[in-house]
Write a protein that holds these residues in place. Structure first.
Motif, mmCIF file in Angstrom:
data_model
loop_
_atom_site.group_PDB
_atom_site.id
_atom_site.type_symbol
_atom_site.label_atom_id
_atom_site.label_comp_id
_atom_site.label_asym_id
_atom_site.label_seq_id
_atom_site.Cartn_x
_atom_site.Cartn_y
_atom_site.Cartn_z
ATOM 1 N N UNK A 320 90.307 12.262 -116.732
ATOM 2 C CA UNK A 320 89.384 12.194 -116.389
ATOM 3 C C UNK A 320 88.691 10.442 -116.562
ATOM 4 N N UNK A 321 90.221 9.291 -116.696
ATOM 5 C CA UNK A 321 90.017 7.993 -116.643
ATOM 6 C C UNK A 321 88.785 7.782 -117.771
ATOM 7 N N UNK A 322 88.999 8.433 -119.012
ATOM 8 C CA UNK A 322 87.972 8.426 -120.200
ATOM 9 C C UNK A 322 88.977 8.126 -121.518
ATOM 10 N N UNK A 328 84.755 8.491 -132.506
ATOM 11 C CA UNK A 328 84.629 10.505 -132.631
ATOM 12 C C UNK A 328 85.584 10.589 -131.289
ATOM 13 N N UNK A 329 86.000 11.519 -131.496
ATOM 14 C CA UNK A 329 85.976 12.379 -130.008
ATOM 15 C C UNK A 329 85.024 12.685 -128.719
ATOM 16 N N UNK A 330 83.823 12.639 -129.570
ATOM 17 C CA UNK A 330 82.428 12.723 -128.788
ATOM 18 C C UNK A 330 82.036 11.503 -128.230
ATOM 19 N N UNK A 331 82.197 10.607 -128.671
ATOM 20 C CA UNK A 331 82.695 9.406 -127.959
ATOM 21 C C UNK A 331 83.479 8.059 -126.839
ATOM 22 N N UNK A 402 91.171 7.738 -139.298
ATOM 23 C CA UNK A 402 90.849 5.715 -139.588
ATOM 24 C C UNK A 402 90.457 5.087 -137.952
ATOM 25 N N UNK A 403 90.172 6.273 -136.808
ATOM 26 C CA UNK A 403 89.526 5.775 -135.557
ATOM 27 C C UNK A 403 88.085 5.497 -136.826
ATOM 28 N N UNK A 404 87.767 6.857 -137.062
ATOM 29 C CA UNK A 404 86.039 6.661 -137.443
ATOM 30 C C UNK A 404 85.810 5.516 -138.356
ATOM 31 N N UNK A 405 86.576 4.443 -138.922
ATOM 32 C CA UNK A 405 86.335 4.236 -139.940
ATOM 33 C C UNK A 405 86.287 2.953 -139.324
ATOM 34 N N UNK A 406 86.574 2.604 -137.540
ATOM 35 C CA UNK A 406 86.991 1.427 -136.985
ATOM 36 C C UNK A 406 85.856 0.911 -135.587
ATOM 37 N N UNK A 407 84.526 -0.463 -135.870
ATOM 38 C CA UNK A 407 84.073 -0.508 -135.151
ATOM 39 C C UNK A 407 84.202 -0.653 -133.503
ATOM 40 N N UNK A 408 85.923 -0.455 -133.392
ATOM 41 C CA UNK A 408 86.158 -0.287 -131.854
ATOM 42 C C UNK A 408 86.683 1.042 -131.491
ATOM 43 N N UNK A 409 87.543 0.712 -130.068
ATOM 44 C CA UNK A 409 88.017 1.946 -129.289
ATOM 45 C C UNK A 409 89.305 2.039 -130.085
ATOM 46 N N UNK A 410 89.371 3.183 -129.393
ATOM 47 C CA UNK A 410 90.364 4.166 -130.274
ATOM 48 C C UNK A 410 91.785 4.696 -128.812
ATOM 49 N N UNK A 411 92.959 4.205 -128.523
ATOM 50 C CA UNK A 411 93.257 5.219 -127.108
ATOM 51 C C UNK A 411 93.111 6.077 -127.741
ATOM 52 N N UNK A 412 93.208 6.989 -127.101
ATOM 53 C CA UNK A 412 93.135 8.845 -127.598
ATOM 54 C C UNK A 412 93.086 9.788 -126.806
ATOM 55 N N UNK A 413 94.672 10.664 -126.561
ATOM 56 C CA UNK A 413 95.174 10.942 -127.173
ATOM 57 C C UNK A 413 96.116 9.356 -127.343
ATOM 58 N N UNK A 414 96.963 8.707 -128.202
ATOM 59 C CA UNK A 414 97.839 8.078 -128.442
ATOM 60 C C UNK A 414 99.170 7.549 -127.120
ATOM 61 N N UNK A 415 99.009 6.660 -126.692
ATOM 62 C CA UNK A 415 100.645 6.474 -125.773
ATOM 63 C C UNK A 415 102.063 7.398 -126.906
#
Length: 746
Positions: A320-322, A328-331, A402-415
């Motif tokens: 879906x290009x997201x 969080x997965x909601x954002x 861990x992603x929830x504690x970060x201010x930046x983006x996270x690749x999810x699901x990870x490669x």
């Protein structure tokens, strides 16, 4: 009326395996194979076959007035099945009739199998033969048990059941259970072997040669496998037909169950052998696909693009290009939001929160976001999970935490850890657990394989984080005290501007600290010199450093930096070393690099050390024992102070009383690019050792840097080489509240 005694359906005294294992018979099997090119999609047919066997199990027999509910299957698409079976129904019916006829007449199972192979089946592929016979058997098997299931609730089914003696069969279900169990097990083995053969037929010829050893072996055994599938189906059909006779001899006989079990064992063995060959083929295909994907990605990275969207899609494929989340997965975040932005890819494992090198990056990122303006750059955390197949629910939850504690983006699901993208990161960008920050410009071009170090050194001045910018910043620097300490301590910065004498000292030996500072104060008084002394701890400070800070301040030994400032100081020095090594690419160390190595060498030890300077220049650094020795011999160099100044006289005293004995060390992570280090004492190349160490931070005064580290040690005279370690730990407080120099986050 007694049941009519049926003729023997199978000759049980014949050996089960001898016929097919005979070379002549196997040659005959091969000779029956005369395909004329007719093909059909076996997968939809197999779906129907599997549904029949699953829903027609004897356990579903009922004698109640309620008809059993038939489970619906998502895989069962009537339109798809009709299309697939369009031209096969007559062929399947014909094969079924032939099997029923020959089994009812007591024909030998081998003869029946060979007759089927020589007849209609001869025109089809090997997997086609197996699927058609299974479909024919499934049809008769399904009709038989469908009658049993509907016998109690459907008049038509009841009439048919009476002709098949179904009521008597239902009375002996318990006695027939061993036969049913053996039959079900054989059906399961036939289906699994057939699926395996189908997988071979679907292997992509672009990635596996027909001459590959595993493929040659498999192809030579597939005819044998198909023979045993057909023979098993024939024997199973004979067992079902035998139920109609329901003679007493048939009920108490165990030979049928034994033959079914023997066939299941044989089919299972063949499946095991073919499965091994299939695994080898799949591994070969995966390797070739991986090489191809790596080559394509490599070419894509080296190609100039209009923007960075195409390469981001290649790095992070998503339906879906997201491919990103923020917290969080909601954002979810669309890949288009990164168009033409500078992007920093932060690779790490799940221990990223322990990386003290990220403190400066976090401060810089949050500072830019706090201004209410759109970030001119973006950071994406790329979590790499090992081992390769360990991305279970627990790991996913850990990533999201861990992603929830970060201010930046996270690749999810990870490669996937075995993807071309991650392999490229490991090979070209040298990722190996320790966090790296790969910089890409607005066109997706890699501009720096690790910008983390330059951010730690120069903060916002590092923008746009390219290697060219890093080299330019280094060209503007010289080895001076203000560059070493930056603006970590504004009071110290003012002392530098005033050209005061400054002494930075460290270590975790409180006895040495008290002795050194006491002697320094005595000599300052005797020489009439004022020296500002500040305790700056040691590299990778832990709990013992905090205790020393408390003691130094409580007993008014000297000034001391807070724990967070000490951590930042040593992090910057470590970043200086790795940044210099990264841009110099193995060339001989210059003065800045050598001086940084000297500080880190002393800072990695719990023993004392000190740096003397006047203003921004005249820096002199040495380890604790040598310094105490110089102070003890003050009388021999005090007369040089008026001429050379305190620092010059002190260094002259050091040179006068220098001893050959020394032992220094420098502990670096195994991923460090440093391959050769010069000893700060004797200027010889230090020896290199391998250290494995694991330490409890609360129990060990001189903790280890990593589970694996390269330890460089130099020894002279009678000194013995020793090794230590240091561990990268997280700064305890938020970067924005802990005294990070203002210019580093602007």
């Amino acid at each position: 009326m007694a049941p009519v005694k049926m003729p023997s359906l199978v000759k049980y005294n014949q050996p089960l395996f001898a016929a097919s294992d005979d070379g002549t018979v196997m040659k005959n099997i091969q000779e029956t194979h005369k395909p004329d090119g007719r093909m059909f999609d076996v997968k939809p047919v197999m779906i129907v076959v599997e549904q029949i066997f699953r829903q027609a199990a004897p356990a579903m027999l009922t004698t109640t007035s309620q008809a059993p509910a038939v489970a619906e299957s998502k895989a069962h698409d009537d339109s798809m099945n009709l299309d697939a079976l369009g031209g096969l129904s007559y062929t399947i019916h014909k094969i079924g009739c032939e099997i029923t006829c020959k089994c009812s007449g007591g024909s030998d199972s081998h003869a029946t199998t060979m007759a089927l192979l020589s007849g209609t089946l001869s025109l089809y592929s090997w997997e086609g033969k197996a699927v058609l016979v299974l479909a024919a058997f499934a049809m008769s098997y399904g009709e038989f048990w469908l009658t049993g299931q509907l016998y109690a609730v459907n008049p038509l089914a009841k009439s048919v059941a009476l002709l098949k003696q179904m009521p008597e069969l239902l009375e002996h279900v318990d006695a027939l259970k061993p036969k049913f169990d053996a039959l079900n097990n054989l059906i399961k083995e036939m289906l699994e072997l057939t699926r395996c053969i189908i997988e071979f037929s679907n292997l992509p010829v672009d990635y596996i040669s027909m001459e590959a050893p595993a493929m040659v072996t498999a192809l030579s055994h597939i005819p044998t496998a198909v023979y045993w599938i057909i023979k098993s189906a024939v024997t199973s059909s004979a067992q079902i037909i035998g139920l109609i006779s329901m003679s007493h001899e048939y009920l108490v006989s165990t030979s049928e169950a034994w033959e079914l079990s023997s066939l299941a064992h044989k089919v299972n063995n063949i499946h095991g052998h073919l499965k091994k060959q299939l695994e080898i083929c799949l591994q070969t295909i995966d390797e070739k696909k991986s090489i191809e994907a790596y080559r394509i990605l490599e070419q894509l990275i080296q190609t100039t693009h209009v923007d960075n969207v195409k390469i981001k899609r290649a790095f992070f494929p998503s339906k879906d290009d997201y491919p990103f989340i923020r917290g969080s997965v909601d954002k979810k975040v669309h890949v288009e939001s990164l168009r033409r932005k500078i992007v920093l890819l932060l690779f790490s494992d799940l221990q990223i929160t322990e990386e003290e090198h990220l403190t400066f990056l976090s401060a810089l990122y949050q500072s830019h976001n706090s201004h209410g303006q759109e970030n001119i750059f973006e950071v994406i955390w790329v979590p790499i999970v090992d081992p390769i197949n360990d991305l279970n629910r627990g790991k996913q939850e850990a990533i999201l935490k861990v992603a929830g504690e970060m201010p930046w983006l996270t690749a999810y699901p990870p490669p996937h850890p075995n993807s071309a993208f991650v392999k490229y990161a490991r090979k070209e960008w040298r990722f190996n657990k320790k966090a790296i920050l790969v910089a890409l410009d607005g066109q997706g071009k890699v501009t720096n394989p690790n910008a983390l170090y330059m951010i730690n050194i120069w903060g916002g001045l590092a923008y746009p984080f390219s290697t060219e910018r890093e080299e330019a910043l280094w060209r503007a620097e010289t080895w001076r005290l203000h560059f070493v300490v930056d603006d970590i301590d504004l009071v110290l910065s003012s002392w530098i501007l005033e050209k005061r004498y400054i002494c930075l000292y460290g270590g975790e030996d409180i006895d040495w600290i008290k002795s050194f500072t006491s002697k320094m104060k005595e000599i300052m008084k005797a020489a009439g010199v004022s020296i500002e002394m500040v305790y700056v701890g040691k590299a990778h400070p832990r709990a013992p450093t905090k205790k020393i800070i408390d003691t130094v301040l409580r007993e008014r030994i000297s000034a001391s930096w807070p724990f967070e400032s000490i951590s930042f100081f040593w992090t910057r020095l470590d970043s200086m070393l790795h940044s210099r090594m990264q841009i110099q690419k193995g060339t001989e160390a210059d003065r800045i690099q050598q001086e940084v190595i000297t500080l880190l060498t002393y800072g990695n030890s719990a023993r004392g050390w000190a740096l003397l300077a006047r203003g921004d220049l005249e820096m002199f650094v040495n380890e604790g024992r040598a310094l105490i020795h110089v102070l003890d011999n003050y009388i021999s160099w005090k007369d040089k102070i008026p001429e050379k100044g305190f620092n010059g006289a002190f260094q002259a005293g050091h040179d006068l009383h220098r001893t050959a004995d020394h032992c220094v060390r420098l502990v670096l992570p195994s991923s460090s690019p440093v391959h050769q280090v010069t000893c700060p004492e004797c200027r010889k190349h230090m020896e290199r050792y391998l250290l494995f160490q694991c330490c409890d931070a609360q129990l060990v005064p001189d903790p280890a840097a990593a589970a694996t580290a390269n330890v460089a040690t130099a020894a002279a005279g009678a000194a013995t080489a020793t090794a230590g370690a240091a561990t990268a730990t997280a700064a305890a407080a938020s970067a924005l509240q802990s005294g990070i120099p203002t210019r580093l986050i602007e």
